[in-house]
Design an enzyme around this catalytic site. Structure first.
Site, PDB file in Angstrom:
ATOM      1  N   GLU A  11       0.797  -1.224   0.000  1.00  0.00           N
ATOM      2  CA  GLU A  11       0.000   0.000   0.000  1.00  0.00           C
ATOM      3  C   GLU A  11       0.833   1.278   0.000  1.00  0.00           C
ATOM      4  OE1 GLU A  11      -4.184  -1.494   1.703  1.00  0.00           O
ATOM      5  OE2 GLU A  11      -2.759  -0.981   3.268  1.00  0.00           O
ATOM      6  N   GLU A  15      -4.480 -10.260   0.001  1.00  0.00           N
ATOM      7  CA  GLU A  15      -5.340 -10.157   1.179  1.00  0.00           C
ATOM      8  C   GLU A  15      -6.768 -10.392   0.718  1.00  0.00           C
ATOM      9  OE1 GLU A  15      -4.863  -6.501   3.447  1.00  0.00           O
ATOM     10  OE2 GLU A  15      -2.720  -6.520   3.009  1.00  0.00           O
TER      11      GLU A  15
HETATM   12  C1  GAL Z   1      -5.369  -3.726   3.982  1.00  0.00           C
HETATM   13  C2  GAL Z   1      -3.952  -3.569   4.485  1.00  0.00           C
HETATM   14  C3  GAL Z   1      -3.708  -4.299   5.766  1.00  0.00           C
HETATM   15  C4  GAL Z   1      -4.821  -4.023   6.727  1.00  0.00           C
HETATM   16  C5  GAL Z   1      -6.133  -4.399   6.121  1.00  0.00           C
HETATM   17  C6  GAL Z   1      -7.302  -4.057   6.990  1.00  0.00           C
HETATM   18  O1  GAL Z   1      -5.723  -2.695   3.161  1.00  0.00           O
HETATM   19  O2  GAL Z   1      -3.012  -3.968   3.539  1.00  0.00           O
HETATM   20  O3  GAL Z   1      -2.477  -3.906   6.274  1.00  0.00           O
HETATM   21  O4  GAL Z   1      -4.831  -2.660   6.996  1.00  0.00           O
HETATM   22  O5  GAL Z   1      -6.341  -3.676   4.961  1.00  0.00           O
HETATM   23  O6  GAL Z   1      -7.340  -4.776   8.153  1.00  0.00           O
HETATM   24 MG    MG Z   2      -2.528   0.023   5.062  1.00  0.00          MG
END
Ligand code: GAL
Ligand code: MG
Length: 1000
Positions: A440, A511
């Site tokens: 990010e 993710e």
């Molecule tokens: C994503 C990010 C993670 C965490 C997650 C929300 O956007 O990469 O680090 O923030 O969202 O829990």
């Molecule tokens: Mg983040």
């Protein structure tokens, strides 16, 4: 102190450190393993332990002479190294997600920049052999000025980097003082905006390495394979401190010496015939020993080949899947500091839940983790220590501003160095199958250059970077340097659209399935796609563990787990850090159990349940089921096991299926189910033989259902009408009904009152974290404050029954009615009540959280027996880890202690339910599976309280019997709940029966 300002200069990442190198710990030549990675040996002097510490509000306050041996240390306090100072009671915790904890003015940081002065002493004896002493730090947040005996030895930043200083020239015979000044913030803070509790200090190990005058500095083990993978070659190339050095090497397969030799220049190759290849299911390791200059480095070697071919990821020539999690170094007591035991505990738990991959979000992990991954078998996506998410929070900024630093030439070196540190340290780890440039931070020239550097340095692994989906305007955003197409939280609809076209790169969700609170509810849907599309490499659930801070126990023994906002921290992001598959203390959540069964090694499909014919598919990538899985079956009738057995060893090759016949005999009647359980065969320490790895369950074609008990009836049912209350009674029961509220106000059985409050209609549930967005609509629609309005109630006798009709609505304060309900209650002489609700919902209103009735039962009703998806909580989209069976538990055990209270403990697919206690029972059935929840807490209490440890029991049992509940999903960060799981019906009927009766 008057410090040279290296901490606001992104061009500088270190001063006085040694060049990057592979991570290794040498032992004196000829010694066996010293016992533990950093055990005291002739090579290693551990410095972990109790140091002295003092925290200052800014660098100016630090006494100039603090690094000097003469400094009076009486004003310092003991601190454990490694640790983070916030967990030692210094400074304060803060949890912020994207928003920076400091004003955004890169590369500058506030003057009031807390700094920790650390000091320790160690002994040194000069061996007069020209040997060097190297001081090693494995992790310091955020930067450090290092002094030996008062002399400045160097400086470094990059919190999760391993750095090394040659301190030989500063040492003196006898006692030596090491002083380290750690600053909380530096320009690196702009690149370390990871979503985590923000902690500081020397959080990983510190040690000295004694090395000969000339010695091996760095080495690279690269691998090459013949086309058919029947031959492998290792190419080792070592670099020495000075010039060229020789190496004696030995290469072992277990106790068998496969090769040995000497290389005069530190470069050699060796051939391995018929290599046993490494993969996460069979993590076969060879051992390489490199001896030179009086020391030996023992290096586990896993032979494996990673390729991205025609849009599909291949390991050793076979397609395979990433079934992963994102893992932070996080513990409620030790914070960022992770012992070998803590790391092993995490990986062991993962392995026992069928997880095969770890993304080291969002920085290089403790080095030990990778050795464990090599050995236990995990695919690692190793990520550089980079995140600059906070750009999006600037005044007037839009989403693209995430990429500010990606395009800012002042940060080019800083970004490159962070990536170089990662690759240099971990390049020899077989478990690392892909490099990730960070998280990010948007996309721009700085990342393109870093990716190019990685490809030049290591051609054997692909490069990943999800944030390339945020190109910064006006900079180089060449995507060809990235080997996979990565997204986070892309919806299943997106995935289908993506694969409707041929694709060049494998697709991964770095993710997905946001595991916050009660959830995730979308694991199975994604994994169906992962198995369906060859190019869908897999994904990593966000995230492994809940982050929280342990703050002791309440007087009644509940742990106090704190999160953002509990520390007076600003900015803070509340409980958004509490989003893991395990609770802070590593208790598995129902989400982890769900994931486990979604990842079961075998999946069965019914071909003919009458004949017992099933198709079993091996979902493993490399293992035959014959060596890895034992299968047992259980046939249950009305919840009782009536037939069982084990299947003969079945050899099913990876990714293929076999048809099997299971020798059961269908019972004549009853609710019958078959469960196939997959048990670990040929287990190892971390997953013992016999461990259940998952199951499938099938409904069998036998007719049957659950009935309420048949009571002997000796007297008819009658009723009396008062102005407000109607009383309906038989020989053993008397019920009271409020004609103006439309509720049962009293249910007595043999004179015993069951209710402590009326049985009323209910549409609310305590919002889950995944209800984060929809709950605003629910509040706007007044679902939390809907009141009944009865238009008409009548009562009459109908044959042997008394029938109540009630026409009503539910309407919230200051809002039009949500529902119109026509209710009928048919009361039989046995006391049984057949309830039917005809419901019309106002179609402009949002989906309902739930619809059903709520009963406040006497606390005696503490025991529950049910036939439903159990024994763990289950929902329309979250029941992969539960199965249909007859279960019993206490009401207390039904409660799931989410750190922030929310809806929990419901059971989907219920067919029978009975609450009992104090000699009385209350049973429910329906002609259609329903949902229920029995809890010691009201939904109001679960809605209002911010922490589990604050919950106060209602003093009785709160029972909800629901037609339906809205699904769970993972919208706390993921996409909207899938249409299939939305409770979006505008007209429906809910019928069920209940019966209070005395237990004799
Ligand atoms: C994503 C990010 C993670 C965490 C997650 C929300 O956007 O990469 O680090 O923030 O969202 O829990
Ligand atoms: Mg983040």
């Amino acid at each position: 102190m008057n410090l040279p300002n290296y901490y606001e200069n992104p061009e500088i990442t270190s001063i006085g450190t040694m060049p990057d190198r592979a991570y290794y710990i040498p032992v004196p030549e000829g010694t066996a393993d010293a016992g533990g990675r950093l055990a005291d040996s002739g090579c290693v002097t551990p410095l972990d332990g109790t140091w002295l510490f003092r925290l200052f509000p800014n660098v100016l306050e630090v006494p100039e002479c603090f690094p000097q041996p003469s400094y009076d240390e009486s004003d310092m306090e003991p601190i454990t190294v490694p640790s983070v100072w916030q967990c030692g009671g210094y400074d304060a915790h803060q949890y912020t997600n994207t928003r920076y904890p400091i004003p955004y003015d890169p590369p500058y940081v506030p003057f009031q920049n807390p700094c920790g002065a650390y000091a320790t002493w160690f002994d040194y004896a000069d061996q007069r052999d020209g040997s060097h002493m190297f001081l090693n730090f494995e992790g310091i947040d955020s930067c450090a000025y290092v002094y030996i005996n008062g002399q400045f030895a160097g400086f470094h930043k990059i919190s999760h980097a391993h750095v090394e200083y040659d301190i030989t020239r500063f040492l003196r015979e006898g006692r030596n003082k090491l002083a380290v000044l750690v600053l909380k913030w530096c320009d690196g803070t702009y690149l370390e905006d990871q979503d985590k509790l923000r902690m500081s200090g020397i959080f990983r190990s510190v040690y000295l390495l004694r090395r000969a005058q000339n010695h091996l500095r760095d080495f690279t083990v690269s691998q090459q394979f013949s086309e058919d993978l029947k031959t492998a070659w290792l190419h080792v190339s070592a670099r020495f401190l000075e010039g060229i050095g020789s190496i004696a090497y030995r290469f072992w397969d277990g106790n068998t010496l496969l090769a040995q030799g000497e290389s005069a220049d530190g470069i050699f190759s060796l051939q391995v015939d018929a290599p046993k290849l490494w993969n996460a299911e069979q993590p076969y390791l060879y051992n390489l020993e490199l001896s030179s200059c009086g020391e030996t480095i023992r290096e586990p070697v896993g032979l494996r080949k990673i390729e991205m071919r025609k849009g599909v990821a291949l390991l050793n020539g076979k397609s395979f899947k990433i079934k992963g999690v994102n893992r932070h170094d996080s513990d409620p007591v030790t914070g960022y500091t992770q012992s070998a035991e803590q790391l092993l505990r995490d990986l062991t738990l993962m392995k026992n839940h069928n997880i095969n991959a770890v993304r080291t979000s969002h920085y290089p992990p403790c080095p030990e983790l990778l050795y464990l991954c090599d050995r236990l078998g995990f695919y690692v996506i190793d990520e550089a220590d980079i995140e600059a998410h906070g750009g999006i929070d600037l005044y007037g900024a839009d989403e693209r501003e995430i990429g500010r630093l990606a395009a800012d030439s002042r940060f080019a070196n800083a970004i490159l160095r962070r990536v170089q540190h990662l690759v240099a340290r971990d390049k020899n780890r077989p478990s690392v199958i892909m490099w990730s440039l960070g998280n990010e931070s948007g996309y721009g020239d700085n990342f393109v250059k870093a990716a190019e550097w990685v490809h030049a340095a290591d051609a054997s692994r692909p490069v990943h970077y999800e944030s390339s989906v945020h190109p910064y305007p006006g900079t180089n955003t060449d995507l060809s340097v990235l080997d996979v197409y990565s997204r986070m939280y892309a919806s299943t609809q997106f995935v289908d659209t993506y694969f409707s076209q041929p694709q060049q790169k494998p697709f991964i969700q770095c993710e997905f399935c946001h595991a916050m609170g009660n959830g995730p509810g979308d694991l199975e849907d994604y994994f169906k796609q992962i198995y369906r599309y060859d190019g869908f490499w897999g994904g990593c659930v966000w995230e492994w563990c809940d982050h929280a801070v342990y703050a002791g126990e309440t007087p009644d023994g509940k742990p106090r787990y704190l999160y953002g906002g509990d520390f007076g921290d600003f900015p803070n992001d509340g409980n958004f850090c509490v989003d893991g598959l395990v609770f802070p203390d590593r208790t598995p959540s129902t989400g982890l159990l769900e994931y486990k069964n979604v990842l079961r090694p075998v999946r069965a499909e019914a071909a003919d349940t009458r004949q017992g014919i099933f198709i079993l598919k091996n979902c493993q990538d490399f293992s035959d089921t014959g060596n890895t899985v034992d299968i047992v079956y259980e046939l249950t009738r009305n919840g009782k096991t009536v037939q069982s057995g084990s299947l003969p060893t079945l050899s099913i090759a990876p990714h293929t299926a076999e048809t099997v016949s299971i020798p059961y005999v269908l019972p004549e009647d009853g609710r019958c189910f078959l469960r196939l359980r997959y048990l670990k065969k040929g287990g190892a320490d971390c997953v013992p033989t016999g461990t259940e790895l998952g199951f499938d369950q099938f409904e069998l074609p036998v007719s049957g259902g659950f009935q309420l008990p048949e009571l002997v009836v000796t007297a008819p049912v009658s009723f009396e009408e008062g102005e407000r209350y109607i009383s309906i009674f038989g020989r053993d029961f008397r019920y009271g009904f409020d004609r103006y509220e439309g509720t049962f106000t009293s249910l007595t059985s043999k004179g015993k009152e069951l209710l402590t409050g009326p049985m009323s209609l209910n549409i609310w549930r305590a919002p889950t974290d995944n209800d984060r967005n929809i709950k605003h609509e629910w509040y706007a629609a007044g679902y939390d404050r809907a009141l009944p309005k009865v238009y008409e109630t009548d009562v009459k006798r109908d044959r042997d029954c008394v029938v109540l009709h009630c026409r009503s609505s539910l309407a919230p304060l200051f809002i039009q009615p949500v529902l119109h309900i026509d209710a009928a209650y048919r009361v039989h002489a046995s006391g049984r009540v057949d309830v039917s609700f005809e419901v019309r919902k106002n179609p402009v209103m949002p989906v309902l959280p739930r619809f059903g009735v709520r009963l406040f039962l006497d606390r005696a009703f503490s025991h529950v027996r049910y036939f439903a998806y159990g024994p763990i909580e289950s929902y329309a989209d979250k029941h992969q880890a539960s199965y249909r069976g007859l279960f019993e538990s206490t009401v207390e055990e039904q409660h799931v202690p989410y750190i922030r209270p929310q809806e929990n403990g419901s059971h989907f697919g219920s067919e029978y339910l009975e609450l009992a206690g104090g000699g009385t029972a209350l049973a429910f059935t329906s002609n259609r599976p329903f949902s229920f929840q029995a809890s010691p807490y009201t939904q109001e209490e679960l809605t209002q309280k911010e922490h589990e440890f604050e919950l106060e029991p209602a003093g009785g049992t709160i029972l909800c019997v629901d037609y339906k509940q809205n699904g769970i999903g993972s919208n706390s960060c993921g996409p909207e709940l899938l249409p299939d799981y939305r409770f979006d019906e505008n007209a429906f009927t809910f019928a069920f029966s209940f019966l209070p009766y005395a237990l004799d």
